[in-house]
Design a protein around this motif. Structure first.
Motif: not given
Length: 661
Positions: A30, A33-34, A129, A132, A282, A286, A289, A360-361, A397
């Motif tokens: 995660a 990805e961010i 999340a 993850s 998924n 992120f 995000l 998160g989402t 997170l």
């Protein structure tokens, strides 16, 4: 075109993040990805990128929530319905109220309705999340089950309160009775509609199966379209689309016993498709995000009613407040989590539930759903609320990633990668010993080569020995062709055609993939010598009539099959008589090349049947060998289960390819 490139870059960002997470396992996927999402806005195509929350909820969240619903154990859900309702509804409402009051106390200039809207935005949790950031940690299963059931429905609680708050903010009117009535209608209506539409979707799928319309090309698209249809219908009726798709997914999962009437191949294909799609979606969540943060910062710099430092403190304060509320909710027994009776275990469970409230989402989607204008004026608090929500997401997170590693033990694998490779090698060798008891004929060697392809670790071969064997087999092939010409079995022209075709395949083998690509490039590149020769032969070929053209092609292919049979037999006999043939992987590599060439030139059904029979015995021997090693204690049950799974997948893949051939 820009939209296509944008989507491809987002998917590539997901791929790069998963690759980085696989190499650097300390950092969860995660965060990768961010981070990569933060870099995407610097690419020109992302300058005008804008995330539309409604599309985000419809296209991504509806599919993810449906997938979570269909993997929910309905028996456990009903058994722990009280704790699920406590976490997803009552805890969500209490958190919204507490967060709203704290926000109003900290920022007196902010209206109470906006404070409660902020509470609704940052309340929903994200179990994906949590999974993850705890993928390498041993989280107690009861706690994880509680968190997963909570995230199924608390999204809807936050969304319902959020919509009620936005309506009150826009109209300037708020009634407790009206709010409660709307909450019950949206919440209960979403569940009821999900049950009805989920049942209809299952009945339609069962009808398609009974009508022999159960191919993957029909069922998989139908399954993927189901959450879109359910969500759209729910939004049209004014009920919770999230609750509707979750409930429809639960109904779909509940009917799995009936749906197993379909083929096992279809079930495996469908599950694999859902895993792949949910994993990509998924990751996209992120990445988006990270993409959205620069926009938040830019809006904050241009339109902010409060300073950045004040908002940072508020975001941190609200995160701590939610931690305390979640801890007290579990510690005071408001949620029944199966745990040991010791006081220490109860305290640990409460801490885990508090820390695992990752956002998160849905939080991001609701934050960006805030209107740009309010009562014909610019909504200046919008950027502030989005920034506070972003701070809460990052903290939720970051803090568990650090703290949970200190209080939870890492997952202990009962076997290492090297142990799995060694066990797989021993299992394959057991099957090879069984097959090698037969005579060393071409079918036996072909089956042994197929078994060796099961190796997890690459087979190490000596390139020099491979080249020596290839030179010997080439010499045998040429001598055989010369002998066939001398005995008038074939003509010199046919021998030349065969040698030219064989030379092309040898060239591809010697030079590898890049040389093969280069050969094709030269063949089709305009004005090259190879292309001119190719077009010349093509013009000559077109002068022949269609019927004659097909006849000549069939005759050429038949002649090639007839010519190739004797050289292949001589080469097979030579390779079969190599000393300790089963101990030399170089022989199997060379044999594989000629087997593949012969299959392309001259497929025989009888050989395929014999090889299938031998492989069936080999796979059965592998199952028996693994079972015996587990029973005598040489291997752990976990290692045995992994090997059973690998053998089953290999067997199914081989059967599928055999049917296609």
């Amino acid at each position: 075109m820009e939209l296509t490139i944008t989507l491809l870059l987002i998917i590539f960002a997901v791929f790069a993040s998963n690759l980085a997470a696989a190499k650097v396992k300390v950092i969860p996927a995660a965060f990768w990805e961010i981070d990569i999402g933060l870099l995407l806005p610097f690419i020109p195509w992302f300058h005008d990128f804008e995330m539309i929350p409604e599309v985000f909820l419809f296209v991504i969240i509806s599919v993810l929530m449906f997938n979570e619903g269909q993997h929910t154990n309905i028996r456990r859900l009903f058994k722990h319905w009280g704790s699920t309702l406590s976490m997803s509804v009552w805890l969500a409402l209490v958190t919204i109220i507490v967060v709203g009051l704290v926000t109003k106390w900290f920022l007196p200039t902010l209206s109470l309705s906006l404070a409660f809207i902020l509470g609704a935005i940052i309340t929903p949790t994200d179990s994906v999340a949590v999974s993850s950031i705890t993928s390498d940690l041993k989280v107690p299963r009861p706690v994880m089950n509680t968190l997963e059931r909570e995230s199924l429905f608390n999204d809807a609680s936050g969304l319902v309160v959020f919509n009620l708050g936005i309506t009150a903010l826009v109209t300037g009117y708020f009634s407790i009775l009206h709010a409660v009535t709307d909450f019950l209608y949206v919440f209960g209506g979403g569940i009821l509609l999900g049950v009805i539409l989920g049942w209809i979707a299952v009945r339609i799928r069962l009808w398609m199966i009974r009508q022999r319309l159960s191919g993957p090309q029909v069922i998989i698209p139908y399954n993927l379209l189901t959450p879109f249809f359910v969500y759209f219908a729910a939004e049209m009726l004014g009920v919770s689309g999230i609750l509707a798709v979750v409930t429809a997914g639960i109904v779909h999962g509940w009917q799995q016993n009936v749906l197993k009437l379909s083929s096992s191949r279809l079930q495996i294909t469908t599950n694999s498709a859902w895993k792949l799609i949910s994993s990509i979606l998924n990751g996209i969540v992120f990445v988006l995000l990270g993409v959205s943060f620069p926009e938040v910062w830019q809006d904050l710099a241009t339109r902010s009613a409060h300073g950045v430092s004040v908002l940072l403190i508020l975001g941190t304060l609200l995160y701590v407040v939610m931690l305390v509320v979640r801890f007290l909710w579990a510690w005071l027994g408001m949620v029944k989590v199966p745990h040991q009776r010791q006081q220490k275990a109860r305290f640990t469970d409460s801490v885990l539930i508090a820390l695992s409230g990752v956002h998160g989402t849905i939080t991001m989607a609701m934050a960006f759903s805030l209107p740009l204008h309010l009562k014909n004026k610019v909504f200046i608090e919008r950027s502030d609320l989005i920034f506070v929500a972003a701070v809460v997401i990052i903290l939720s997170l970051l803090v568990p990633t650090i703290v949970l590693k200190l209080i939870l033990p890492p997952k202990q694998q009962s076997f290492t990668r090297s142990e799995l490779d060694k066990a797989k090698e021993d299992t394959i060798n057991a099957a090879i010993r069984l097959i090698s008891q037969h005579s060393s004929n071409p079918n036996t060697i072909a089956v042994i080569h197929t078994l060796n392809s099961q190796q997890l670790a690459p087979v190490v071969v000596d390139p020099q020995k491979v080249n020596e064997l290839l030179e010997d087999t080439k010499r045998i092939e040429k001598e055989t062709i010369k002998q066939m010409v001398a005995t008038h079995e074939i003509s010199e022209m046919l021998a030349a055609d065969y040698e030219r075709t064989a030379a092309l395949m040898y060239r591809r083998l010697d030079n590898g993939l890049w040389q093969t690509i280069l050969d094709y490039w030269r063949l089709f590149m305009p004005f090259s010598q190879a292309n001119r020769n190719y077009r010349k032969r093509k013009r000559q070929f077109r002068k022949v009539t269609g019927e004659k053209r097909r006849t000549e092609r069939e005759r050429w292919f038949t002649d090639l099959q007839r010519v190739s049979k004797k050289p292949f037999e001589e080469i097979s006999n030579y390779l079969a008589n190599v000393e300790d043939v089963f101990e030399h992987p170089e022989v199997l590599v060379v044999r594989s090349f000629y087997d593949q060439r012969q299959r392309n030139w001259n497929r025989t059904r009888d050989e395929q049947i014999v090889q299938n029979q031998l492989l069936t015995r080999a796979f059965q021997e592998e199952y028996t060998y693994v079972q015996n090693r587990v029973l005598d204690g040489s291997w752990s049950r976990q290692l045995g289960n992994q090997l059973f799974d690998d053998i089953a997948n290999d067997q199914m893949l081989y059967i599928q390819r055999s049917l296609e051939e």
